[in-house]
Design a protein around this motif. Structure first.
Motif, short mmCIF file in Angstrom:
data_model
loop_
_atom_site.label_atom_id
_atom_site.label_comp_id
_atom_site.label_asym_id
_atom_site.label_seq_id
_atom_site.Cartn_x
_atom_site.Cartn_y
_atom_site.Cartn_z
N ARG A 127 53.95 39.59 15.10
CA ARG A 127 53.18 38.71 16.00
C ARG A 127 53.66 39.09 17.30
O ARG A 127 54.68 39.71 17.84
N ILE A 128 52.67 39.47 18.36
CA ILE A 128 52.79 40.24 19.45
C ILE A 128 52.22 39.00 20.61
O ILE A 128 51.06 38.54 20.55
N GLN A 129 53.04 38.86 21.69
CA GLN A 129 52.46 37.91 22.71
C GLN A 129 51.37 38.68 23.59
O GLN A 129 51.79 39.89 24.07
N MET A 130 50.40 38.31 23.84
CA MET A 130 49.29 38.87 24.38
C MET A 130 48.99 38.18 25.67
O MET A 130 49.45 36.83 25.91
N GLY A 131 48.07 38.34 26.63
CA GLY A 131 47.52 37.89 27.62
C GLY A 131 48.06 38.10 29.01
O GLY A 131 48.70 39.20 29.17
N SER A 159 47.21 33.31 30.77
CA SER A 159 46.55 32.90 29.46
C SER A 159 47.59 33.59 28.73
O SER A 159 47.70 34.79 28.31
N LYS A 160 48.51 33.06 27.98
CA LYS A 160 49.35 33.49 27.06
C LYS A 160 49.09 33.37 25.52
O LYS A 160 48.65 32.12 25.35
N ARG A 161 48.86 34.22 24.87
CA ARG A 161 48.33 33.76 23.26
C ARG A 161 48.97 35.04 22.47
O ARG A 161 49.47 36.06 22.67
N ARG A 162 49.27 34.61 21.31
CA ARG A 162 49.84 35.20 20.34
C ARG A 162 48.64 36.00 19.22
O ARG A 162 48.00 35.36 18.62
N LYS A 163 48.84 37.14 18.98
CA LYS A 163 47.92 37.68 18.08
C LYS A 163 48.92 38.39 17.08
O LYS A 163 50.07 38.82 17.12
N ALA A 222 36.95 40.15 25.89
CA ALA A 222 37.36 40.51 27.52
C ALA A 222 38.84 39.89 27.70
O ALA A 222 39.34 38.96 27.20
N ASN A 223 39.25 40.66 29.13
CA ASN A 223 40.66 40.28 29.21
C ASN A 223 40.63 40.04 30.83
O ASN A 223 40.12 40.70 31.68
N TYR A 224 40.81 38.77 31.14
CA TYR A 224 40.72 38.31 32.40
C TYR A 224 42.22 38.09 33.24
O TYR A 224 43.04 37.69 32.69
N GLY A 225 42.32 38.60 34.34
CA GLY A 225 43.43 38.48 35.18
C GLY A 225 43.36 37.22 36.10
O GLY A 225 42.59 36.27 36.04
N THR A 226 44.06 37.40 37.06
CA THR A 226 43.98 36.24 38.06
C THR A 226 43.07 36.24 38.92
O THR A 226 42.59 35.19 39.62
N GLY A 227 42.46 37.21 39.14
CA GLY A 227 41.28 37.58 40.01
C GLY A 227 41.97 38.07 41.47
O GLY A 227 41.02 38.28 42.38
N VAL A 228 43.32 38.06 41.57
CA VAL A 228 43.69 38.60 43.08
C VAL A 228 44.06 39.99 42.66
O VAL A 228 44.69 40.43 41.64
N ARG A 229 43.76 40.96 43.69
CA ARG A 229 44.00 42.22 43.65
C ARG A 229 45.18 42.59 44.70
O ARG A 229 45.07 41.91 45.66
N ASP A 230 45.91 43.78 44.32
CA ASP A 230 46.44 43.92 45.55
C ASP A 230 46.00 44.65 46.69
O ASP A 230 45.36 45.79 46.11
N LEU A 231 46.05 44.20 47.74
CA LEU A 231 45.53 45.08 48.78
C LEU A 231 46.46 46.09 49.39
O LEU A 231 47.63 45.73 49.50
N LEU A 232 45.99 47.35 49.68
CA LEU A 232 46.91 48.47 50.27
C LEU A 232 46.87 48.28 51.97
O LEU A 232 46.38 47.71 52.43
#
Length: 164
Positions: free
Chosen positions: A82-86, A90-94, A154-164
């Motif tokens: 069992r591996i924690q993903m996400g 969103s955390k999910r176990r695969k 699909a893998n979705y993040g928070t939609g927030v990017r690190d800006l330089l």
């Protein structure tokens, strides 16, 4: 012989020892399988090896390093992990099913793995990814995570990017 009688030499041969059919105690394997799948236990993985002609659970536990240490060069085995993903949202176990055939395993034992795998997959039936490995470099948590990510769509993040 000296009196003119021919004697036929009888050569005694032993029958070849054929490998026995592999068996499995479905109830005990299913119990360990459910333990790994349960959200109410800490068990993250289980390893199944051959005890003679029977597949049995030889170890279960937590932590990938301990899981990885269960596989040696001269044996064949199966792993269920069992591996924690996400991501942070969103955390999910695969679940991943591993077939291990060490580099020192003989040809006949390698050939038996396809039928032996079918026997254990009858119980360990729910997993996102199936991987076959045969050396230590293939037992890598990041390779496992990558395979699970690819299988998950699909893998979705928070939609927030690190800006330089």
């Amino acid at each position: 012989m000296s009196d003119g009688i021919e004697v036929e030499q009888i050569i005694e041969t032993k029958p070849k020892k054929l490998p026995m059919a592999t068996s499995i105690d479905k109830d005990s394997i299913r119990e360990v399988y459910e333990d790994v799948r349960s959200d109410f236990t800490d068990t993250e993985w289980a390893v199944f090896k051959f005890d003679g002609s029977q597949i049995v659970c030889t170890a279960k536990g937590q932590g990938f390093d301990e899981f990885k240490g269960q596989f040696t060069d001269n044996e064949r085995a199966f792993g269920y992990i069992r591996i924690q993903m996400g991501d942070e949202m969103s955390k999910r176990r695969k679940f991943l099913f591993l077939t291990w055939i060490g580099p020192e395993v003989g040809v006949i034992q390698r050939a038996k793995m396809s039928t032996d795998k079918a026997i254990i997959k009858d119980v360990l039936s729910n997993f996102a990814v199936e991987i076959q490995a045969g050396n230590d470099t293939e037992l890598d948590i990041e390779l496992f995570r990558d395979a699970l990510n690819r299988a998950g769509g699909a893998n979705y993040g928070t939609g927030v990017r690190d800006l330089l």
